[in-house]
Design a protein around this motif. Structure first.
Motif, PDB file in Angstrom:
ATOM      1  N   ASP A 143      -5.328  -2.519  -6.097  1.00 26.90           N
ATOM      2  CA  ASP A 143      -4.435  -3.355  -7.149  1.00 26.90           C
ATOM      3  C   ASP A 143      -4.163  -2.471  -8.284  1.00 26.90           C
ATOM      4  O   ASP A 143      -3.782  -2.967  -9.494  1.00 26.90           O
ATOM      5  N   TYR A 144      -4.240  -1.104  -8.423  1.00 26.38           N
ATOM      6  CA  TYR A 144      -3.782  -0.206  -9.335  1.00 26.38           C
ATOM      7  C   TYR A 144      -2.322  -0.788  -9.836  1.00 26.38           C
ATOM      8  O   TYR A 144      -1.292  -0.483  -9.034  1.00 26.38           O
ATOM      9  N   SER A 145      -2.143  -1.145 -11.019  1.00 27.91           N
ATOM     10  CA  SER A 145      -0.782  -1.145 -11.692  1.00 27.91           C
ATOM     11  C   SER A 145      -0.057  -2.449 -10.766  1.00 27.91           C
ATOM     12  O   SER A 145       1.134  -2.462 -10.723  1.00 27.91           O
ATOM     13  N   ARG A 146      -0.826  -3.479 -10.289  1.00 28.28           N
ATOM     14  CA  ARG A 146      -0.092  -4.313  -9.402  1.00 28.28           C
ATOM     15  C   ARG A 146      -0.721  -5.824  -9.812  1.00 28.28           C
ATOM     16  O   ARG A 146      -1.779  -5.715 -10.234  1.00 28.28           O
ATOM     17  N   GLU A 147       0.225  -6.729  -9.854  1.00 24.98           N
ATOM     18  CA  GLU A 147      -0.159  -8.224 -10.385  1.00 24.98           C
ATOM     19  C   GLU A 147      -0.607  -8.810  -9.005  1.00 24.98           C
ATOM     20  O   GLU A 147      -0.674  -8.323  -8.113  1.00 24.98           O
ATOM     21  N   GLU A 148      -1.113 -10.146  -9.368  1.00 28.75           N
ATOM     22  CA  GLU A 148      -1.654 -10.876  -8.416  1.00 28.75           C
ATOM     23  C   GLU A 148      -0.735 -11.184  -7.340  1.00 28.75           C
ATOM     24  O   GLU A 148       0.323 -11.504  -7.765  1.00 28.75           O
ATOM     25  N   GLY A 149      -1.047 -11.116  -6.286  1.00 27.59           N
ATOM     26  CA  GLY A 149       0.002 -11.218  -5.066  1.00 27.59           C
ATOM     27  C   GLY A 149       0.780 -10.264  -4.589  1.00 27.59           C
ATOM     28  O   GLY A 149       1.491  -9.940  -3.524  1.00 27.59           O
ATOM     29  N   GLU A 150       0.641  -8.887  -5.274  1.00 28.33           N
ATOM     30  CA  GLU A 150       1.062  -7.791  -4.850  1.00 28.33           C
ATOM     31  C   GLU A 150       0.206  -6.780  -4.151  1.00 28.33           C
ATOM     32  O   GLU A 150       0.702  -5.695  -3.850  1.00 28.33           O
ATOM     33  N   TRP A 151      -1.061  -7.263  -3.984  1.00 28.69           N
ATOM     34  CA  TRP A 151      -1.805  -6.472  -3.286  1.00 28.69           C
ATOM     35  C   TRP A 151      -2.738  -7.221  -2.481  1.00 28.69           C
ATOM     36  O   TRP A 151      -3.201  -8.467  -2.685  1.00 28.69           O
ATOM     37  N   LYS A 173       0.667  -1.106  -0.153  1.00 27.66           N
ATOM     38  CA  LYS A 173       0.003   0.035  -0.194  1.00 27.66           C
ATOM     39  C   LYS A 173       0.938   1.307   0.152  1.00 27.66           C
ATOM     40  O   LYS A 173       0.366   2.382  -0.351  1.00 27.66           O
ATOM     41  N   GLY A 174       2.108   1.055   0.442  1.00 29.76           N
ATOM     42  CA  GLY A 174       3.032   2.317   0.496  1.00 29.76           C
ATOM     43  C   GLY A 174       3.844   2.608  -0.614  1.00 29.76           C
ATOM     44  O   GLY A 174       4.696   3.731  -0.434  1.00 29.76           O
ATOM     45  N   TYR A 175       4.142   1.738  -1.487  1.00 28.28           N
ATOM     46  CA  TYR A 175       5.173   1.866  -2.913  1.00 28.28           C
ATOM     47  C   TYR A 175       4.391   2.033  -3.980  1.00 28.28           C
ATOM     48  O   TYR A 175       3.478   0.990  -4.024  1.00 28.28           O
ATOM     49  N   HIS A 176       4.628   2.708  -4.942  1.00 29.48           N
ATOM     50  CA  HIS A 176       4.016   2.884  -6.221  1.00 29.48           C
ATOM     51  C   HIS A 176       5.166   2.318  -7.111  1.00 29.48           C
ATOM     52  O   HIS A 176       6.183   2.902  -7.694  1.00 29.48           O
ATOM     53  N   PRO A 177       4.901   1.154  -7.883  1.00 29.82           N
ATOM     54  CA  PRO A 177       5.555   0.504  -8.893  1.00 29.82           C
ATOM     55  C   PRO A 177       5.834   1.314  -9.928  1.00 29.82           C
ATOM     56  O   PRO A 177       7.038   1.301 -10.689  1.00 29.82           O
ATOM     57  N   ASP A 178       4.641   2.075 -10.521  1.00 30.42           N
ATOM     58  CA  ASP A 178       5.068   2.847 -11.889  1.00 30.42           C
ATOM     59  C   ASP A 178       6.104   3.932 -11.644  1.00 30.42           C
ATOM     60  O   ASP A 178       6.581   4.269 -12.441  1.00 30.42           O
TER      61      ASP A 178
END
Length: 636
Positions: free
Chosen positions: A325-333, A275-280
């Protein structure tokens, strides 16, 4: 040596509000404030750092030594460190030296509430006691009427650093005061109603365009001092032009001097990396569930509306806030407590922010850059909405640009790209954006997307803009679009103003000025721009000829406008359309006029309506359709 003297600007009530997340003017308490204590002038410092072991003020005045001026931690478990240092004056550079309880890690942090900062790449905060006498009383008193949703919003989006540069001065950007002369004059000439500035808050990295903010309360020093930005806004107001700021509560960079890991803990950012890091954007995300963080952000929105007389906030990347789940894959949220993908804490924050700003300021608007089908973004919170005044219509933008890229011979197969937007046009209060995001990263300029030979490309562009302005909703246009900038936008260089020596580009500029004037002067184009009562199809089904016709309506029937768009270069004589009532058609606008670099195919000044039923209407008229053009008539 100057001693730190115990002192506080906080009352117990302030602290209770802060802890509850309901203190919306924290900038009056936290940060650096020049005051007088016991007859001595100096500066009161206050910073929130609840897990710090110690906090000191360092700067030029103590040779940046942390031992010299330690702050006192409050007794009330608020986590606020504070103190008064005598003889600290306006313009003093400073930072906070924070020693954390986590292995005694020492960091030097800029003040989250600093009103001014050093020019990048330097990162120190600057004690600043802004004093400016505003001259926009008339604007502020009448803004409620000017800035309401039934009034025109024709927004010119500007990146200050690249709008115009001084080629004779090493190509430097214009400063705030120069913009106050040149930009204000230009926007007034072009008849835009509002300017939207890409972020003016302090940021360290130029290629971020300002969207990676480290100083939320400090206008960037790249272009001058805070009072000089106030002059720019004041001049715009005096010219009758509203000011919207891009605001970025969605994420912030992890620069060492910034908000990240501020006191040795995840203070501003969410501690859970999901929840605290934006991958994009490789940046940190605020912890919207923490009361003090919510108060920091809502106070920031209030600050710009309060101290800088801003008329609206365009909130960046709202979709990234709404969804876990914005810009996240399954397991990343991880799902929320109900098993859904919505970020409930962020949604709650957005609602509270919108309620707070609308409650505190008359005549302002918030605008969401939101690209999903999340419902009721621009509906009031009391009706279950997010509370924004408007939302960017990203679907219209995508479909329309895709359509215009196609050659006219293929357009009859894609009429739905144009008509589909009307199936949801009134589900939100939409602003139609042709923004900076559409002219970068290999997408080409808007003009560069237009097909055909040179004449057709300019005609297509005029048609696109004419269709945009007569479509329901407000309008936003990025700088350079208004004179057919050829190349993609480059934040490091000026717009290609030299193009205005050429007839086609000059014609587009004249066209946009007239189109803005039409939008402002014709009530049918704005009075019901967010209501289905303001729009009526005449014919959306003539795909073979690639023609659309419709009626735009205001509060009074005599102001109704008939709009016809011909999306091919074929001149169509005796083209019949239905008309809702008897009368005479008077042409009020034609994008094919010679002064716009058009072919000047015209109708008679006035055309009599005939009692011949057509297109489901009792009356009709036969007109000439100019090539690749939009024509607007009034029924008189």
């Amino acid at each position: 040596m100057m001693n730190v003297i115990p002192h506080s600007l906080f009352t117990d009530f302030d602290i209770d509000l802060f802890k509850a997340g309901n203190h919306y003017r924290l900038y009056e308490k936290l940060g650096a404030h020049i005051i007088e204590k016991d007859g001595v002038k100096g500066c009161y410092f206050a910073v929130w750092a609840p897990t710090a072991k110690s906090v000191s003020v360092i700067g030029d005045f103590n040779y940046w030594q942390k031992e010299e001026h330690p702050l006192f931690v409050r007794w009330d478990e608020s986590g606020i460190w504070e103190g008064f240092i005598p003889n600290i004056t306006h313009g003093t550079r400073y930072k906070y030296k924070i020693v954390s309880n986590n292995q005694d890690i020492q960091t030097e942090k800029a003040d989250p509430f600093a009103f001014y900062s050093e020019k990048s790449p330097n990162t120190a905060s600057i004690v600043w006691d802004a004093s400016y006498k505003w001259k926009d009383t008339k604007w502020m008193e009448t803004r409620k009427e000017i800035n309401s949703l039934d009034k025109p919003f024709s927004v010119y989006e500007v990146h200050m650093g690249s709008w115009r540069r001084k080629l004779e001065d090493a190509g430097r950007s214009l400063n705030y005061l120069e913009l106050a002369e040149e930009l204000v004059s230009y926007v007034k000439e072009m008849h835009f109603t509002h300017v939207e500035f890409m972020p003016v808050m302090e940021f360290p990295y130029d290629p971020s365009w300002g969207y990676q903010i480290t100083g939320y309360y400090a206008p960037t020093s790249r272009f001058g001092e805070p009072e000089e930005l106030m002059v720019l806004i004041d001049k715009l107001h005096q010219a009758g032009i509203g000011v919207i700021l891009d605001w970025v509560p969605s994420h912030f960079p992890d620069d060492a001097h910034g908000l990240g890991f501020f006191d040795g803990s995840h203070l501003y950012e969410h501690p859970d990396r999901k929840k605290g890091y934006h991958p994009d954007w490789k940046s940190l995300i605020f912890n919207y569930g923490r009361n003090e963080v919510r108060a920091f952000l809502i106070s920031n929105a209030i600050f710009w509306l309060d101290k800088y007389h801003i008329d609206g906030l365009r909130v960046d990347a709202v979709a990234s806030m709404l969804y876990l789940d914005y810009s996240r894959e399954e397991g990343e949220w991880d799902p929320n407590i109900y098993g859904g993908r919505e970020n409930l804490e962020a949604i709650s924050f957005i609602k509270e922010m919108n309620e707070a700003v609308y409650a505190n300021f008359e005549g302002i608007q918030t605008i969401a850059e939101e690209s999903t089908s999340f419902s009721m973004v621009s509906k009031p919170v009391y009706l279950g909405g997010l509370g924004f005044g408007m939302k960017w219509m990203m679907g219209w933008m995508h479909d329309t640009l895709e359509y215009f890229k196609k050659g006219p011979v293929h357009r009859k197969h894609h009429q739905n790209d144009l008509t589909f937007s009307m199936t949801y046009a009134f589900s939100e209060n939409f602003m139609l954006p042709l923004s900076h995001d559409e002219v970068v990263h290999g997408k080409s300029s808007i003009f560069g997307r237009m097909p055909g030979d040179e004449w057709q490309r300019f005609a297509n562009l005029r048609l696109l803009y004419g269709y945009m302005y007569t479509h329901p909703g407000a309008n936003l246009m990025f700088m350079g679009n208004e004179f057919a900038q050829s190349d993609e936008w480059n934040f490091q260089t000026s717009l290609d103003w030299h193009l205005l020596q050429y007839e086609g580009h000059k014609g587009i500029k004249t066209f946009i000025a007239d189109l803005n004037r039409l939008y402002k002067e014709e009530p049918a184009l704005h009075e019901k721009q967010f209501s289905n009562e303001g729009f009526e199809w005449i014919n959306y089904g003539d795909a073979d000829n690639s023609v659309l016709s419709y009626v735009r309506k205001g509060h009074y029937i005599e102001n109704d406008l008939v709009v016809i768009c011909n999306f091919t270069p074929v001149v169509r004589e005796d083209y019949r359309i239905g008309i809702p009532r008897d009368g005479t058609l008077k042409q009020v606008f034609n994008s094919d006029e010679k002064k716009y670099y058009g072919s000047d195919v015209r109708n008679k000044e006035e055309i009599s309506v005939e009692a011949i039923p057509y297109n489901g209407k009792d009356f009709s008229v036969a007109i000439t359709l100019s090539p690749l053009a939009v024509i607007v008539f009034k029924i008189i």
